[in-house]
Write a protein that holds these residues in place. Sequence first.
Motif, mmCIF file in Angstrom:
data_model
loop_
_atom_site.group_PDB
_atom_site.id
_atom_site.type_symbol
_atom_site.label_atom_id
_atom_site.label_comp_id
_atom_site.label_asym_id
_atom_site.label_seq_id
_atom_site.Cartn_x
_atom_site.Cartn_y
_atom_site.Cartn_z
ATOM 1 N N GLU A 145 0.836 -1.211 0.000
ATOM 2 C CA GLU A 145 0.000 0.000 0.000
ATOM 3 C C GLU A 145 0.864 1.253 0.000
ATOM 4 O O GLU A 145 0.573 2.229 -0.721
ATOM 5 C CB GLU A 145 -0.926 0.006 1.218
ATOM 6 N N GLN A 149 2.071 4.268 -3.628
ATOM 7 C CA GLN A 149 1.964 5.719 -3.706
ATOM 8 C C GLN A 149 3.072 6.320 -4.560
ATOM 9 O O GLN A 149 2.894 7.389 -5.155
ATOM 10 C CB GLN A 149 2.022 6.334 -2.295
ATOM 11 N N GLY A 198 -7.637 5.997 -1.518
ATOM 12 C CA GLY A 198 -7.227 5.014 -0.532
ATOM 13 C C GLY A 198 -7.667 3.616 -0.906
ATOM 14 O O GLY A 198 -6.895 2.650 -0.797
#
Length: 399
Positions: A145, A149, A198
């Motif tokens: 996760e 980004q 998200g």
Amino acid sequence: MKNGQRLIHTLLGLAGLTAALAAATLTGCGGGGTTVVDTTLGGGQPGAWAWALPSGFPAPRVPESNPMSEAKAELGRFLFYDKRLSGNGTQACASCHHQSKAFTDGLTVSRGSTGELHPRNAQSLANAAYHPTLTWVNPSLLSLEAQLQVPLFGENPVEMGINDHNQAEVLGRINADPRYQAMFAAAFPSEAGALSWGNIGRAISAFQRTLMSGNSKFDRSQRGQETLTAAEQRGQTLFFGEKAECFHCHAGFNFNDQVVHASTQVLDTPFHNTGLYNIGGTGNFPEGNQGLFEFTNKPGDRGLFRAPSLRNIEVTAPYMHDGSVQTLDDVLDFYAAGGRHITSGPHAGDGRQNPNKSDLITLINLDARERADIVAFLKTLTDHDFIHNPKFSDPFAKP
């Protein structure tokens, strides 16, 4: 941690798994593998996710904030292949991670959506669920996760090219597709307005965790289902022996030395200088590719990078962090020489004499047949089922 201890640690398999996953049940599955069923998806969502794990693979460690589900992983597959998920709509995650190449791109260094070159090449995503660090060198990116980004929003270099100016536009493209509206609702049923950055990250990360590779010829030979050729067997002996010493950095079920899973208690994240460069005899590596030094500023960390998994290595050329070694034969020549001696040009220097070079990288006396045998063994690590598995394929591809 000593090399022998690390090997034992990475081969723990499923020992202690029940204690680590109190809500899990274990049952056998086909091909000698294991099914691990997690019956608590977290967030108050009842359900079950079944890991269909290759034989000898432990259950992955999954963040409590992003439990696995079939709906989430399938949503992540669509997003992974969708070019609309880039600033200019020209590139998807899959643009740099091709299934046929074990989710690498075959380039010396990767190219972003605006044409900007990355200083390093795309690593394989096979068994990414087991990587405690997720890039060639960044020690601070410790989850899929978090790592996601960087390609999505990074500005130096630009990869997917999403920024403050186009975030709303890109999200609007995804939201305008009725299929995605339904898929987000199914993947995140307890959330109103589930389509968010998200949740995009959570879905793609969930899909990446499904990319399991453990059915190569080597794996089948370990299960007694196939026999290696004489050359492959000789290569295996050399690989795991003290003469070639490959296993020191490429051991365990994933053929690397950084592994994390559900029952990991002691985490080891080594980085290595293999003598690839020694510019001007100073220990330097090319600018922008100084390895761990770029994060620690410690001179002794110059040129240290993560040892990649050797699974599917046959299809992931070119090699090294900057793609500067073209073939497996060249890789064997490089390691047998104890590093690389560049005699001319801006990178000239004798990498064999790099002051930061790992003690494990030394001159290895291998004859031509022994080198060929090791290459033959490395090719047994190719998992053809993995690189053709329809569950990992492009859902937008025309039949």
